[in-house]
Design an enzyme around this catalytic site. Structure first.
Site, PDB file in Angstrom:
ATOM      1  N   GLU A 237       0.805  -1.221   0.000  1.00 12.84           N
ATOM      2  CA  GLU A 237       0.000   0.000   0.000  1.00 12.84           C
ATOM      3  C   GLU A 237       0.835   1.267   0.000  1.00 12.84           C
ATOM      4  OE1 GLU A 237      -0.545  -2.578   2.071  1.00 12.84           O
ATOM      5  OE2 GLU A 237      -2.409  -3.375   1.238  1.00 12.84           O
TER       6      GLU A 237
ATOM      7  N   HIS B 171     -10.894  -4.670   9.489  1.00 13.93           N
ATOM      8  CA  HIS B 171     -11.473  -4.549   8.141  1.00 13.93           C
ATOM      9  C   HIS B 171     -12.804  -3.815   8.146  1.00 13.93           C
ATOM     10  CE1 HIS B 171      -8.707  -7.925   7.330  1.00 13.93           C
ATOM     11  NE2 HIS B 171      -8.878  -7.695   6.048  1.00 13.93           N
TER      12      HIS B 171
HETATM   13  C1  LIG Z   1      -2.289  -4.593   4.503  1.00 12.85           C
HETATM   14  C2  LIG Z   1      -3.258  -5.450   3.794  1.00 12.85           C
HETATM   15  N1  LIG Z   1      -3.402  -5.318   2.464  1.00 12.85           N
HETATM   16  C3  LIG Z   1      -4.288  -6.088   1.809  1.00 12.85           C
HETATM   17  C4  LIG Z   1      -5.066  -6.991   2.468  1.00 12.85           C
HETATM   18  C5  LIG Z   1      -6.112  -7.826   1.734  1.00 12.85           C
HETATM   19  N2  LIG Z   1      -5.640  -9.186   1.627  1.00 12.85           N
HETATM   20  C6  LIG Z   1      -5.918 -10.093   2.568  1.00 12.85           C
HETATM   21  S1  LIG Z   1      -5.141 -11.523   2.312  1.00 12.85           S
HETATM   22  C7  LIG Z   1      -4.438 -10.957   0.904  1.00 12.85           C
HETATM   23  C8  LIG Z   1      -3.521 -11.851   0.130  1.00 12.85           C
HETATM   24  C9  LIG Z   1      -2.364 -12.259   0.950  1.00 12.85           C
HETATM   25  O1  LIG Z   1      -1.522 -13.061   0.210  1.00 12.85           O
HETATM   26  P1  LIG Z   1      -0.410 -13.927   0.905  1.00 12.85           P
HETATM   27  O2  LIG Z   1       0.376 -13.086   1.843  1.00 12.85           O
HETATM   28  O3  LIG Z   1       0.332 -14.625  -0.162  1.00 12.85           O
HETATM   29  O4  LIG Z   1      -1.227 -14.957   1.797  1.00 12.85           O
HETATM   30  P2  LIG Z   1      -2.273 -16.068   1.316  1.00 12.85           P
HETATM   31  O5  LIG Z   1      -3.602 -15.412   1.255  1.00 12.85           O
HETATM   32  O6  LIG Z   1      -1.826 -16.581   0.005  1.00 12.85           O
HETATM   33  O7  LIG Z   1      -2.238 -17.098   2.382  1.00 12.85           O
HETATM   34  C10 LIG Z   1      -4.812  -9.658   0.651  1.00 12.85           C
HETATM   35  C11 LIG Z   1      -4.394  -8.863  -0.514  1.00 12.85           C
HETATM   36  C12 LIG Z   1      -4.898  -7.081   3.862  1.00 12.85           C
HETATM   37  N3  LIG Z   1      -5.644  -7.907   4.612  1.00 12.85           N
HETATM   38  N4  LIG Z   1      -3.977  -6.314   4.496  1.00 12.85           N
END
Ligand SMILES: Cc1ncc(C[n+]2csc(CCOP(=O)(O)OP(=O)(O)O)c2C)c(N)n1
Ligand SMILES: [Mg+2]
Lengths: 332, 338
Positions: A62, A131
């Site tokens: 972000e 959230h």
């Molecule tokens: C700071 C932040 N940005 C975006 C999100 C939205 N979000 C939640 S999980 C996710 C994907 C995370 O990917 P990864 O770290 O690879 O974990 P995975 O979901 O694959 O286990 C996103 C974009 C969030 N929760 N927090």
């Protein structure tokens, strides 16, 4: 004119498409806004219509995204940043607060930042404390940022087009419960613009002035419908932008009703609605007040998860009804 | 009895360990299948992030830890929580918004923490737990606790500033911390191919002076072994290790995912590399568990999960009356957090 009833997602998407067609320098960047279509489906098919350069998927970064948008805005582009949940503006706070908001002023006017930051705000989806926040008050307290809170699809489209035109950074807070529901009003096809800094009087009634933002506008309207049957008549005013804030219609309404209620979802303590009350207390309409101001806001707690807790944490239609009924009955 | 006592050791070292590893993975999967079912039936609120397909990572890592070692977890945290020894009933009760849930219904799936098993909490913020694990390791060092801290995070989290700042702190202070990246190929819809310009995510350690290793995350024994080595380094004062466990999530990112960014073929391909089936083959080959014993383990996991769901359902709904008092910890309390 068409009588199209769109959802807020559709209206926002239409505004972005119009802006991208009008101006080559408009582009969107954010997480999962491409093939996925946005965490809440707002960008939808824009990726297929405008391509991956202008509907630019980003890694989960972000601060980097907002900073890149600031730099692009300083250099001839008009970025629209989508932050999936407004809670994650916290990650990007330096670029929003210390950079975007102040650059034009600090450098003496030679630079400006035409940037729109759209973010999904508010509770009601069971996504819990990280959230579900309503953080508009943070941004309203930073000079140099404009803060818009659309309350319906019609408002969302016209306000977003104005926000994109604006040469300054604009924070655009979209309540996530509003995305999927059609508004009360048709959304015209094509471009129309609702100026930033103009409050809207949605209905007029002689007993109580209700100032509400975002999702609380529709809750206030629902409460007004209900109370009308009991012979209690509300005026409902949606400021639409909390920075700048147009107090004129609020003062004018208080002169007629003599009573004021302010409703927001964000926690009461230090919340933006207190600014409305402060302006009334120090402004021309104070002498018309017949009753203490009613302040209805979120509890001073993080948003809880369980549905019954989450509901209790923020004002509902029933709360507006009972508090409005009470203040009108008790202060004649 | 739904609480597992965390057992440490090589999943292939004995029949007991093999049984424990299989049971843990099976409990995670059965729990998440139950969660998916409860969501599908509208009995749960909010969203959910399932780790089905990734069970070996959580299990292998936690089998290399003591109960006193700490973890920070993610939005996809049910597996970490179970593997560290959490009580299934309290987990499900939380998801159902019951007063008896881990967070009294205030946190839900993304905020379960379990002090008793060293779980400092799942996290709704991508990357949010990484600096916290660094701080836990710092405390361990300053208080001479001799424990390690593990931060679980996804591939996507490695592109947050939080990862970078935390990694550097861990390295310069030589902290007893293990950075566990569960690389499941995607951060929501963005593939690692699009989100990174490097070949392995383990390379990211180099720039901070942290050794990094890429390991098959669907092989519970390999996960255990890599973590064991990292724990030994941490406990010997040699500082942090970055472990990249390559795995895959079978289910969508969350309930709203339409899987538009990947193919069904890719998902099916990875299902063939099921960490549970893989481990079953291994223990059969090594004569650690027979087919009958394997079936018994799964039956036990199923029974535990069913019992947990039934018990959790009996709980009373969380009560809004306590909310305001829940924001701050009382000043006069004599309790000391561990
Ligand atoms: C700071 C932040 N940005 C975006 C999100 C939205 N979000 C939640 S999980 C996710 C994907 C995370 O990917 P990864 O770290 O690879 O974990 P995975 O979901 O694959 O286990 C996103 C974009 C969030 N929760 N927090
Ligand atoms: Mg991932």
């Amino acid at each position: 004119m068409s009588e199209r009833m769109l959802t807020m997602s559709e209206a926002l998407r239409e505004a972005m498409a119009i802006a991208m067609e009008e101006r080559p320098e408009v582009f969107i960047l954010g997480e999962d806004i491409g093939i996925y279509g946005g965490a809440f489906g707002v960008t939808g098919d824009l990726y297929h219509r405008f391509g991956s350069e202008r509907v630019r998927d980003t890694p989960i970064s972000e601060l980097g995204i907002v900073g890149a948008a600031v730099g692009a805005a300083l250099s001839g582009m008009r970025p629209i940043v989508e932050i999936q949940f407004s809670d994650f503006t916290a990650q990007a706070m330096d670029q929003i607060v210390n950079q975007a908001a102040k650059i034009h002023f600090m450098v003496g006017g030679g630079l400006h930042v035409p940037l729109v930051l759209r973010a999904a705000a508010g509770s009601g989806t069971g996504a819990a404390a990280q959230h579900s926040q309503s953080l508009e008050g943070w941004f309203a307290n930073v000079p140099g940022l404009k803060v818009v809170i659309p309350s319906s699809p019609y408002e969302a489209k016209g306000l977003l087009l104005s926000a994109i035109d604006d040469p300054n950074p604009v924070i655009f807070m979209e309540h996530k419960l509003l995305y999927k529901i059609p508004g009360r009003e048709a959304v015209p096809e094509g471009a129309y613009r609702i100026p930033l800094g103009v409050s809207r009087v949605l209905r007029e009634g002689q007993d109580l002035t209700v100032v509400a933002t975002g999702i609380m506008v529709s809750r206030a309207m629902a409460a007004a419908d209900q109370l009308e049957k009991e012979g209690v008549f509300l005026t409902v005013i949606d400021p639409r932008t909390i920075s700048p804030l147009d107090m004129g219609p609020i003062y004018a309404s208080i002169e007629k009703t003599g009573r004021l209620m302010v409703v927001q979802e964000a926690p009461e303590h230090g919340g933006f609605l207190n600014e409305v009350i402060a302006k009334v207390a120090t402004g021309p309409a104070l002498g018309y007040l017949l009753a203490p101001v009613v302040r209805l806001a979120g509890m001073n707690i993080p948003i809880p998860y369980a549905p019954q807790l989450e509901k209790a944490a923020v004002p509902q239609v029933e709360d507006i009804v009972s508090r409005a009924r009470e203040v009108v009955a008790n202060w004649r | 009895m739904t609480t597992a006592v965390l057992k440490t050791g090589d999943p292939l070292a004995s029949q007991e360990n093999a049984r424990y590893a299989l049971l843990t993975m099976s409990r995670i999967r059965k729990l998440e299948e139950a969660v998916e079912d409860l969501f599908g039936r509208g009995m749960m609120h909010g969203t959910m992030h399932l780790s089905i397909g990734q069970e070996a990572t959580a299990t292998g890592v936690c089998m290399a830890l003591e109960v006193s070692d700490q973890i920070t977890s993610t939005h996809r945290g049910h597996g970490h929580c179970v593997a560290k020894g959490a009580d299934l009933t309290s987990m499900i009760a939380e998801l159902l918004g019951k007063e008896s849930g881990y967070c009294h219904g205030r946190g839900g799936s993304m905020h379960i923490a379990d002090v008793a098993t060293g779980n400092l909490g799942a996290n709704g913020i991508v990357g949010g737990g990484i600096p916290i694990a660094i701080g836990a390791a710092l405390a361990s060092k300053m208080l001479n606790r001799g424990t390690v801290a593990v931060s679980f995070f996804g591939d996507g989290a490695m592109n947050e500033g939080a990862f970078h700042e935390a990694a550097n702190l861990a390295a310069i202070w030589k902290l007893p911390v293990i950075l566990v990246c569960e690389n499941n190929g995607y951060g929501m819809s963005s593939s690692t191919d699009l989100a990174f310009a490097i070949n392995t995510l383990a390379e990211r350690g180099l720039g901070y002076g942290i050794p990094g290793f890429t390991v098959d995350g669907n092989d519970v024994a390999a996960v255990y072994e890599a973590t064991r080595i990292a724990v030994a380094r941490a406990k010997a004062g040699e500082g942090p290790t970055l472990l990249e466990f390559v795995t895959y999530r079978w289910k969508g990112h969350s309930r709203s995912d339409k899987n538009l960014y990947r193919t069904k073929e890719e998902i099916d391909e990875w299902k063939k590399k099921d960490p549970i089936l893989f481990f079953e083959h291994l223990v059969r080959d090594k004569n650690l568990l027979s087919d009958v014993e394997i079936a018994e383990v799964h039956a036990e996991a199923t029974a535990q999960v069913i019992h947990a769901v039934n018990e959790a359902m009996k709980g009373v709904p969380a009560d809004p009356a306590g909310l305001l008092a829940a924001v701050f910890k009382d000043l006069d309390s004599k309790e000391v957090s561990s």
